[in-house]
Design a protein around this motif. Structure first.
Motif, PDB file in Angstrom:
ATOM      1  N   CYS A   1      41.694  41.900  45.814  1.00 50.46           N
ATOM      2  CA  CYS A   1      42.686  41.434  44.846  1.00 50.46           C
ATOM      3  C   CYS A   1      42.298  40.031  44.396  1.00 50.46           C
ATOM      4  N   ASN A   2      42.126  39.831  43.093  1.00 47.97           N
ATOM      5  CA  ASN A   2      41.771  38.510  42.550  1.00 47.97           C
ATOM      6  C   ASN A   2      42.968  37.753  42.021  1.00 47.97           C
ATOM      7  N   SER A   3      43.915  38.477  41.436  1.00 51.14           N
ATOM      8  CA  SER A   3      45.094  37.813  40.890  1.00 51.14           C
ATOM      9  C   SER A   3      46.246  38.794  40.816  1.00 51.14           C
ATOM     10  N   VAL A   4      47.451  38.229  40.839  1.00 51.19           N
ATOM     11  CA  VAL A   4      48.668  39.024  40.732  1.00 51.19           C
ATOM     12  C   VAL A   4      49.578  38.354  39.702  1.00 51.19           C
ATOM     13  N   PHE A   5      50.046  39.155  38.749  1.00 57.05           N
ATOM     14  CA  PHE A   5      51.039  38.704  37.780  1.00 57.05           C
ATOM     15  C   PHE A   5      52.304  39.510  38.034  1.00 57.05           C
ATOM     16  N   TYR A   6      53.401  38.795  38.257  1.00 60.70           N
ATOM     17  CA  TYR A   6      54.694  39.425  38.548  1.00 60.70           C
ATOM     18  C   TYR A   6      55.605  39.198  37.358  1.00 60.70           C
ATOM     19  N   ASN A   7      55.954  40.284  36.671  1.00 65.20           N
ATOM     20  CA  ASN A   7      56.748  40.205  35.436  1.00 65.20           C
ATOM     21  C   ASN A   7      56.133  39.218  34.449  1.00 65.20           C
ATOM     22  N   GLY A   8      54.795  39.253  34.349  1.00 63.67           N
ATOM     23  CA  GLY A   8      54.077  38.437  33.374  1.00 63.67           C
ATOM     24  C   GLY A   8      53.714  37.032  33.840  1.00 63.67           C
ATOM     25  N   GLN A   9      54.203  36.605  34.979  1.00 59.46           N
ATOM     26  CA  GLN A   9      53.918  35.261  35.488  1.00 59.46           C
ATOM     27  C   GLN A   9      52.872  35.332  36.597  1.00 59.46           C
ATOM     28  N   ARG A  10      51.857  34.485  36.471  1.00 57.67           N
ATOM     29  CA  ARG A  10      50.819  34.453  37.510  1.00 57.67           C
ATOM     30  C   ARG A  10      51.404  33.913  38.815  1.00 57.67           C
TER      31      ARG A  10
END
Length: 153
Positions: free
Chosen positions: A130-139
């Motif tokens: 996993c490199n990045s996670v966006f939750y409801n559009g927010q990093r």
């Protein structure tokens, strides 16, 4: 003095043994799952059994219509309570890319998770990291324990 010469049979057995010996058998495959808290804006854990929290039994994660493998862990390194451990979801078309997941916290509360994965090719194992996670559009950022903190607005 007699000279010892290995027979062809002994050479054959030695060669087969060397070929069949897998150096990776001695290593445990590292986990490529990632951990995430679901927190309120003031840092309170929203997963648990209190009346103000989402019940772990009600949580579901899907990709399109298929369920995604995850589990809720109750012990975390920073003592913040329950967290989710999500196992990797391979992108549809290649080994790296972004996957859109839907996090259903209750019957009426569904959020999006956009997770970017990259394949690490190792000597013994390929891992989908996993490199990045966006939750409801927010990093979302990782804390010092490499756990993502999903801030529920």
């Amino acid at each position: 003095m007699a000279r010892l010469v290995p027979s062809n049979f002994c050479l054959l057995i030695s060669a087969v043994t060397l070929i069949s010996c897998n150096q990776c058998e001695d290593y445990d495959r590292p986990s490529d799952a990632f951990n995430a808290f679901v927190l309120s804006p003031n840092g309170q854990n929203l997963i648990g059994n209190a009346s103000t929290q989402y019940s772990p039994d009600s949580i579901e994660i899907t990709r399109d219509t298929e369920r995604v493998d995850f589990r809720v862990l109750y012990e975390s390194l920073d003592n913040r309570g329950a967290l989710m451990q999500l196992f990797p979801v391979k992108p549809h078309s290649k080994n790296s890319g972004t996957v859109r997941l839907f996090l259903r916290l209750s019957h009426t509360d569904v959020d999006t998770l956009d997770v970017t994965y990259e394949t690490d090719h190792g000597k013994c194992f390929d891992l989908l990291r996993c490199n990045s996670v966006f939750y409801n559009g927010q990093r979302m950022e990782q804390n010092r324990y490499n756990t993502y903190q999903l801030i529920k607005q």
